[in-house]
Enzyme design. Structure first.
Site, PDB file in Angstrom:
ATOM      1  N   ASP A  70     -14.214   1.036 -10.203  1.00  0.00           N
ATOM      2  CA  ASP A  70     -14.627   0.751  -8.831  1.00  0.00           C
ATOM      3  C   ASP A  70     -14.866   2.006  -8.004  1.00  0.00           C
ATOM      4  OD1 ASP A  70     -11.901   1.345  -8.761  1.00  0.00           O
ATOM      5  OD2 ASP A  70     -11.313  -0.557  -7.847  1.00  0.00           O
ATOM      6  N   ASP A 480      -1.725   3.761  -5.655  1.00  0.00           N
ATOM      7  CA  ASP A 480      -1.512   2.561  -6.471  1.00  0.00           C
ATOM      8  C   ASP A 480      -0.434   2.681  -7.538  1.00  0.00           C
ATOM      9  OD1 ASP A 480      -3.508   1.295  -5.036  1.00  0.00           O
ATOM     10  OD2 ASP A 480      -5.059   1.873  -6.435  1.00  0.00           O
TER      11      ASP A 480
END
Length: 882
Positions: A70, A480
């Site tokens: 992404d 993350d």
């Protein structure tokens, strides 16, 4: 977890991602002295770490596969080594958004061709439009067709697809589904030019959250996939039947039966859902569709699977479970091209207790699951998992049944069976690519073995880096997955930072004179936002938050580790002695300031906020505003104090509409001097001094001499060496940089989606070319073919000045003996006449000091034998060939 992916990107943007435009200068600065050095670039291995929304296998060539991420570019599978090779490292600073890949397409007619639809955000966060990249050498080099609209590789709905498709019969024809109401687009010249399909009837209408004023969740997700029925065409003629998926719950699927001349809504289709995928089994005449009530990749509470008979128009609900029993949507979808009646799908949004994978061998009539309950909460798996190659995938967790660790996955929107090998399947998750090579054990009562298939694919967003004079060479703060302690850069660490396990680590620091003392801060849904280590980051214990803390912010450790200053989100700047059991508010410094410590005086700390520099000499209890002026007015700033130099501070940052560059203070921030030879700078770091130098080496991500790159200075910024090249740019590199205090020339670079990049120099420490003649004297050439395919190859050439005088320009010539034809070059101006190739320097790498090297690369066509050149000349001088 991957749910915070967007937060990492937004924070990066807020920190200055948009400041890469050229600066308007009142007067030309003095011409900087810039040289070039040859670096070897690698990743500090983490293996994965981000969402992989798409995996694409070529349908006509074995072992040719691609993966898209992404925000971290695209990759090609290397069968021999079972690794992934990055393909978009050449994306530069100003085009940083083109590291987000919303779709990939591999040409089944000409497997050398591959296409990538790139662009990260459709709203204002990404200032540039999207593009379609095209390559005729499997991604070794690219050409770009800019689009008149934006694409969203990191937007909601990015796991749907593929939005980009090549006609399997006439490969000059491509289709691209656009977001934001821009419709369906077509190219008839192999991706060179694009035009809207004006008669396509539906641009989509679904948005995740129409009320979102940022434009992120409110964007129309548009046209989400294109699928050709290859049986309705012949080689050289456009395929007649094309299916298109639209983000519209009432009108999700359209078809053309006349090669795109006209389009109709597919009659009888289910409504109330979005079709995430449409996969065609042309042999049996089945179009399979995976539906979800939401666009993903995080959301989705209900779903169905359907089969459409292309010959009769009949629709069949083939959902493996009743709609009422779903708490997830379906997305991952694939058929076995060797056994087309075999179809598989994923419950992509089943976060707890685990994702689910379904398999049918009778075209969806009956299904089995990857796991099922025996008696709740106990479950039986059809698979085994071995994550020993990426042990952090367990997250250090010890969950209660029915949850297990490692998980089978989450956000599982990419699922593909190898079209040439029924036993091999790969699927993407929010953290890695998993795969198996004995998938058919599923059908005979055995267990199939799942393991990471992700080596070489590095997809972490890096917020901060630290390299201490002793202990582990590298500590990282990551989005993350928290961060890692690397004791060996070539090996995957056993675990990310835990106790606590931050979703995102925003800042970390160590005590300069006591590197065993380390502090980190970060984001967490609940629990403390700060943690400490007394063994150089090997083990951690949580601290206590001051009242009101909502996020990590920045943190600084005193030079001796006796105290800490913390500027968290949600609360003002605070200080403490010891390990954060009792915090007190700091005076004289605004909330949200960036904080750092002096690396010599344990009571001196520094801060910066909105153009003002602040200094504390009492351990962070009180700060005073510095009288320094002319500093950047915004907060897109990073600064550091020099190890071993009290009061020696370097500050980088700014924006194109104001002060922007690199500043130096030798009086503890009382005054700063702007370096006139640095046009823009966004990071600053220090590493071991070069041989014979007393001052540490400087590293920066900057624009110097009109060139954006990673630069090194061994003389306090008087002259600079660009150490990366046009093939190694990695998009945005503005978060952090640091040299290694133990290895001269080694630098660690933070990227926003390509992980931690580290480089090692071929330079022995000589700097600056100085005045000198045209190239003369001894030279050495290393010529290496780095990639080869049917009809072409890629090579790297390194030229070393083994003489005693510097070069102020160079020209290297050689001859091909097997008819090779140059197609493209980078970091050199190259031309071919007959069999002779001449490569000349570009502006920034003309100067090559004695003992230093310069490198460039090229691609060329070749058929049959590809003999390496054996003789090279630099001007009139013959070079030694390594």
């Amino acid at each position: 977890m991957r749910r915070t992916r967007i937060l990492t990107a937004v924070l990066a943007l807020a920190a200055g991602l948009l400041s890469g435009a050229p600066t308007a200068l009142a007067a030309d600065p003095p011409s900087p002295k810039i040289t070039a050095d040859t670096y070897t670039w690698k990743n500090a291995r983490i293996d994965g770490g981000g969402f992989v929304p798409g995996i694409v296998f070529n349908r006509t060539e074995k072992n040719l596969a691609y993966a898209r991420t992404d925000i971290g570019g695209a990759y090609r599978w290397q069968e021999a080594s079972k690794t992934w090779t990055p393909l978009l490292d050449s994306v530069g600073w100003e085009d940083w958004g083109h590291t987000g890949v919303v779709s990939l397409a591999s040409d089944s007619v000409d497997p050398n061709k591959v296409y990538a639809a790139v662009g990260t955000y459709t709203n204002s966060w990404d200032p540039k439009n999207g593009a379609v990249m095209r390559s005729s050498n499997r991604g070794a080099s690219w050409q770009k067709a800019n689009l008149p609209f934006k694409l969203g590789g990191n937007m909601p709905g990015r796991g749907m697809g593929e939005r980009l498709a090549v006609d399997p019969n006439r490969n000059s024809v491509l289709y691209l589904g656009a977001p934001s109401g821009k419709g369906l687009w077509r190219s008839t010249d192999s991706g060179v030019t694009w035009s809207q399909v004006s008669n396509f009837p539906n641009v989509g209408n679904y948005a995740q959250d129409p009320s979102d004023t940022s434009g992120y969740a409110s964007d129309n997700q548009g046209i989400v996939w294109v699928t050709f029925d290859e049986s309705t065409g012949t080689s050289g003629s456009a395929t007649k039947t094309i299916y298109v998926g639209v983000a519209d719950k009432d009108n999700a699927v359209y078809r053309s039966t006349d090669a795109g001349a006209t389009w109709q809504r597919l009659a009888g289709q289910p409504t109330g859902y979005l079709a995430h995928k449409g996969v065609l089994d042309a042999k049996n005449g089945h179009l399979y569709l995976a539906y979800s009530d939401k666009g993903g990749p995080y959301d989705g509470g209900k779903g169905q699977l359907w089969r459409y008979a292309t010959g009769t128009g009949a629709w069949t609900n083939i959902s493996p479970v009743a709609e009422a029993d779903t708490f997830y949507g379906f997305s991952g979808l694939t058929v076995d091209r060797q056994k087309p009646g075999t179809v598989m799908a994923t419950a992509y949004s089943a976060w707890w207790p685990d994702t689910q994978i379904f398999r049918s061998t009778d075209s969806g009539a009956t299904w089995t699951k990857a796991w099922d309950y025996t008696s709740y909460p106990n479950r039986e798996n059809r698979y085994t998992m071995d994550v020993s190659s990426s042990p952090w995938l367990t997250w250090g967790a010890n969950p209660q049944p029915p949850e297990q660790t490692p998980k089978l996955g989450w956000m599982t929107e990419a699922l593909e069976i190898d079209p040439f090998n029924s036993n091999r399947m790969m699927y993407g998750t929010g953290a890695t690519i998993y795969g198996t090579e004995n998938l058919t054990n599923w059908d005979n009562g055995g267990k199939f073995a799942v393991k990471p298939m992700v080596q070489g694919l590095e997809e972490t967003a890096v917020n901060d880096l630290a390299s201490a004079p002793s202990g582990a060479p590298l500590l990282s703060a990551l989005g993350d997955i928290g961060g890692f302690r690397h004791t060996d850069l070539t090996k995957v660490p056993s675990m990310m930072f835990t106790q606590p396990n931050f979703t995102t680590t925003t800042s970390l620091d160590f005590a300069e004179s006591n590197p065993n003392t380390v502090v980190r801060v970060g984001n967490l849904d609940s629990g403390p936002h700060i943690s400490f280590s007394t063994d150089n980051g090997a083990n951690w214990f949580a601290g206590t938050d001051p009242s009101g803390v909502s996020g990590g912010g920045t943190v600084a450790a005193a030079a001796d580790g006796s105290r800490f200053v913390w500027s968290p989100q949600g609360a003002g700047v605070h200080h403490t002695t010891g390990f954060g059991t009792s915090w007190q508010a700091s005076g004289g410094i605004p909330s949200g300031a960036i904080v750092e410590s002096d690396r010599v005086d344990p009571k001196t700390f520094y801060g910066f906020k909105s153009g003002k520099f602040y200094v504390s000499t009492d351990g962070g209890a009180t700060f005073k505003e510095s009288p320094a002026t002319g500093l950047p007015g915004g907060d897109s700033v990073r600064f550091k104090a020099l190890p071993g130099g009290k009061g020696d501070v370097w500050l980088a940052g700014g924006a194109s509409d104001g002060a922007y560059g690199l500043w130096h203070s030798t009086d503890g921030g009382t005054s700063f001097t702007k370096l006139s030879n640095v046009e823009q700078a966004d990071t600053i770091g220090f590493g071991k001094a070069s041989p014979g130098a007393s001052y540490q080496t400087l590293y920066t991500s900057a624009k110097i001499g009109g060139v954006r790159g990673i630069f090194r200075s061994t003389d306090k910024g008087a002259s600079w060496t660009r150490i990366n090249d046009d093939a190694h740019q990695w998009g945005w590199t503005g978060a952090a940089i640091t040299g290694d205090p133990r290895v001269y020339g080694r630098v660690y670079v933070a990227t926003n989606g390509r992980g931690v990049i580290y480089g090692d120099s071929s330079d022995g420490g000589t700097t600056g070319p100085g005045p000198g003649p045209d190239p003369a004297g001894a030279c050495k050439v290393t010529y290496k073919v780095t990639s080869q395919w049917s009809g072409g190859f890629q090579a790297d050439v390194q030229v070393t000045n083994t003489g005693t005088t510097p070069w102020n320009g160079w020209s290297l010539a050689w001859s091909f003996t097997d008819g090779q034809k140059l197609t493209q070059a980078w970091n050199a101006e190259a031309a071919q006449s007959g069999s002779t190739v001449t490569a000349k320097n570009v502006g920034w790498n003309a100067g090559v000091a004695a003992g230093s090297s310069v490198s460039f690369g090229f691609t060329a066509n070749a058929s049959g034998t590809n003999t390496k050149p054996t003789a090279f000349k630099l001007g009139d001088q013959s070079c030694t060939v390594a």
